[in-house]
Design an enzyme around this catalytic site. Structure first.
Site, PDB file in Angstrom:
ATOM      1  N   THR A 112       1.213  -1.138   0.207  1.00  0.00           N
ATOM      2  CA  THR A 112      -0.096   0.288  -0.240  1.00  0.00           C
ATOM      3  C   THR A 112       0.640   1.258   0.628  1.00  0.00           C
ATOM      4  O   THR A 112       1.964   1.285   0.391  1.00  0.00           O
ATOM      5  CB  THR A 112      -0.321  -0.265   1.365  1.00  0.00           C
ATOM      6  N   SER A 155      -8.943  -5.451   4.873  1.00  0.00           N
ATOM      7  CA  SER A 155      -8.085  -4.557   5.002  1.00  0.00           C
ATOM      8  C   SER A 155      -7.926  -4.276   6.816  1.00  0.00           C
ATOM      9  O   SER A 155      -8.357  -3.630   7.216  1.00  0.00           O
ATOM     10  CB  SER A 155      -7.726  -3.555   4.414  1.00  0.00           C
ATOM     11  N   GLY A 177       0.824  -3.448   5.196  1.00  0.00           N
ATOM     12  CA  GLY A 177      -0.307  -4.578   5.116  1.00  0.00           C
ATOM     13  C   GLY A 177      -0.660  -3.921   6.943  1.00  0.00           C
ATOM     14  O   GLY A 177      -0.817  -3.072   7.199  1.00  0.00           O
TER      15      GLY A 177
END
EC number: 3.4.19.13
Length: 569
Positions: free
Chosen positions: A381, A451, A474
């Site tokens: 990300t 998520s 993560g």
């Protein structure tokens, strides 16, 4: 004559002083202040050039959303291993005029042909076409821009089109990811085509050009988001994913919609309110961590002596462990009823019950925290934070999941596709902890996987933004975001220190507290005395970008762990 010379001499001195003064003053209008405190607006992205692109959008009269989109399009190039238009994102947006917060959910969804038992191994869910979920990124930009954009849509793409064509030096974050995935990239011609030179992965400082992606950005700039989902790019996207063994169809793309959430999750911490996304994101986990810890009334004194600091960090780790045990109950609320779980996770009463179970002298076995299920780790990300001149803000976290996503890159469009399917739990994939996989997070067509992302905006009682924060990295995202808030709000660290301060992470499964190499030895010693299993992180723990309101203006920080730098004016 003498008098005339004296006057001329004085004039010359004045002129020199004026010129020197102008030289000193003028650059400060364009030069970045060294302390990254800006009087009017700020952007903190994980790549310096992208922060500048966001800042320029603000200078041109753009909104916080315009700046966020322009900067994200840039990060999708400069940190292509972390995010891009083949992925998905969440934006937390605060409108300073209406004093309302909202969330835009553009996370990927499982294709309509997906089913719960489609993966028998992590290899299948992590690499190749089958691991690709339906991308949401561009639909997310579109919805945000429709609601809050001031600049023309095409203007947001221009700087990145130029960047992709002309090329740019590979930065710290991308260089590390290329080295990490060297074997895969060097063996795959379509990846090596852009990420290698002489069949070896590019190193930091070497030039990367992305011509196909520049063309794709150009198409999107002219034709809009429709080009991706139901237009000139759609057939090629489907062809690329299916050629790699995927099941995404044109119908999946046609049907994808970003979702507006008008009442995001929020919790009060003293005189501030925090806004963040709820499930399937990890706002509820962040809320629970902070609600457990607020009962300790942390302050500067909590970290003054080695003894106090050791106890404080032990309590923080225990809060992490309880919160991550509950995380395994979360899933996509459109498919699973998580109302009660979220209500509990955001309730002060529930947090107080858990706080009462924290022993100050010891940690406990995993079973003590009552984890019901296991959820897999999520991947990389990128996060960025923006505050505009009017005080409006955006906290945006975007992802393609693991480094370089599915490793499927289109040779035609240049798009690198996500491997978000790996964020689901699978009944047939076992874990080494002997805890069953989480049914709330099983695959269903159209469902979004769980998520750890939690883009957050903190607002004071006066309705003004106090902090914009979020992280990449993560499963460590939620703990890193919590720590940045704790460091700034309770320990009184300035934003730079709140972002740079060594971090630690514990997600209950595995039963290990990971600490960064440079953490205070007193902390590690105190944890080990209390029976924590500690280990040193192989690299670092997460990457945080934050902006904080100070007396001098907006103080911005981009994490040096990924080599980013903020910009503003």
């Amino acid at each position: 004559m003498k008098k005339k010379l004296v006057v001329l001499g004085l004039l010359a001195v004045v002129l020199v002083l004026v010129i020197v003064g102008l030289c000193l003053w003028l650059p400060s209008a364009s030069k970045e202040p060294d302390n990254h405190v800006y009087t009017r607006a700020a952007v903190a992205a994980d790549a310096k050039q992208c922060s500048k692109i966001g800042r320029d959008a603000l200078r041109d009269g753009g909104s916080a959303v315009d700046a966020a989109i322009a900067a994200l399009l840039c990060v999708g190039l400069m940190n292509a291993h972390s995010m891009g238009i083949g992925g998905g994102l969440f934006l937390t947006i605060y409108n300073s005029t209406t004093r309302k917060a909202e969330v835009i959910n553009a996370r990927e969804v499982a294709p309509r042909l997906a089913f719960a038992t489609m993966f028998n191994s992590s290899e299948q869910s992590q690499k190749g076409g089958l691991s690709v979920a339906v991308p949401g990124e561009i639909r997310g930009y579109e919805l945000a821009h429709q609601r809050h954009g001031r600049l023309p849509w095409a203007r947001l793409f221009q700087p990145s089109i130029q960047l992709a064509r002309q090329g740019f030096p590979v930065g710290k974050g991308l260089a590390a990811a290329l080295e990490n995935k060297r074997t895969v990239i060097e063996q795959q011609p379509v990846l090596c085509e852009v990420f290698c030179r002489d069949r070896k992965v590019l190193r930091e400082g070497e030039r990367l050009t992305l011509p196909q992606l520049a063309d794709t950005y150009e198409t999107l700039a002219i034709e809009g988001a429709q080009a991706f989902y139901n237009g000139s790019l759609t057939a090629q996207i489907v062809k690329d994913i299916q050629a790699a063994g995927g099941i995404v169809t044109a119908e999946d793309l046609n049907n994808y919609r970003a979702e507006l959430i008008e009442h995001p999750l929020n919790i009060s911490l003293g005189d501030v309110v925090l806004y963040m996304p709820s499930a399937p994101l990890s706002g509820p986990v962040l809320a629970l961590i902070l609600n457990i810890l607020k009962g300790y009334n942390f302050s500067r004194e909590s970290v003054e002596s080695p003894e106090q600091k050791g106890l404080t960090y032990h309590r923080i780790v225990e809060a992490f462990r309880f919160a991550y045990a509950k995380r395994t109950l979360l899933g996509d609320p459109k498919f699973v009823d998580v109302t009660e779980v979220v209500r509990n996770m955001t309730s002060e009463f529930f947090a107080a019950q858990l706080r009462a179970q924290i022993s100050d002298d010891t940690t406990h076995p995993i079973s003590y925290y009552k984890p019901e299920f296991y959820t897999p780790d999520d991947g990389g990300t990128a996060h960025l934070s923006v505050v505009a001149e009017d005080g409006s803000a955006v906290s945006a976290t975007s992802t393609i999941n693991l480094y370089f996503g599915s490793k499927v890159r289109s040779p035609v469009s240049g798009i690198l596709f996500n491997n978000e399917m790996d964020d689901f739990s699978s009944p047939s994939i076992t874990n080494e902890f002997g805890v069953p996989p989480s049914p709330a997070n099983f695959i269903q067509p159209g469902k979004q996987p769980l998520s750890s992302m939690c883009p957050t905006i903190m607002v004071g009682q006066d309705g003004q933004v106090r902090m914009v924060v979020g992280a990449a990295g993560g499963t460590q995202i939620t703990t890193a975001t919590a720590l940045a808030i704790i460091y700034n709000l309770w320990f009184g660290y300035d934003v730079k220190r709140a972002v740079e301060e060594p971090r630690l992470h514990n997600q209950l499964l595995p039963n290990v507290t990971t600490v960064e190499r440079n953490i205070d030895q007193a902390v590690t010693a105190a944890l080990e005395t209390r029976h924590h299993h500690t280990q040193i992180a192989s690299t670092f723990i997460a990457v945080v970008q934050a902006i904080v309101r100070t007396a001098g203006g907006w103080a911005a920080a981009s994490d040096s762990r990924k080599g980013g730098e903020p910009a503003g004016y």
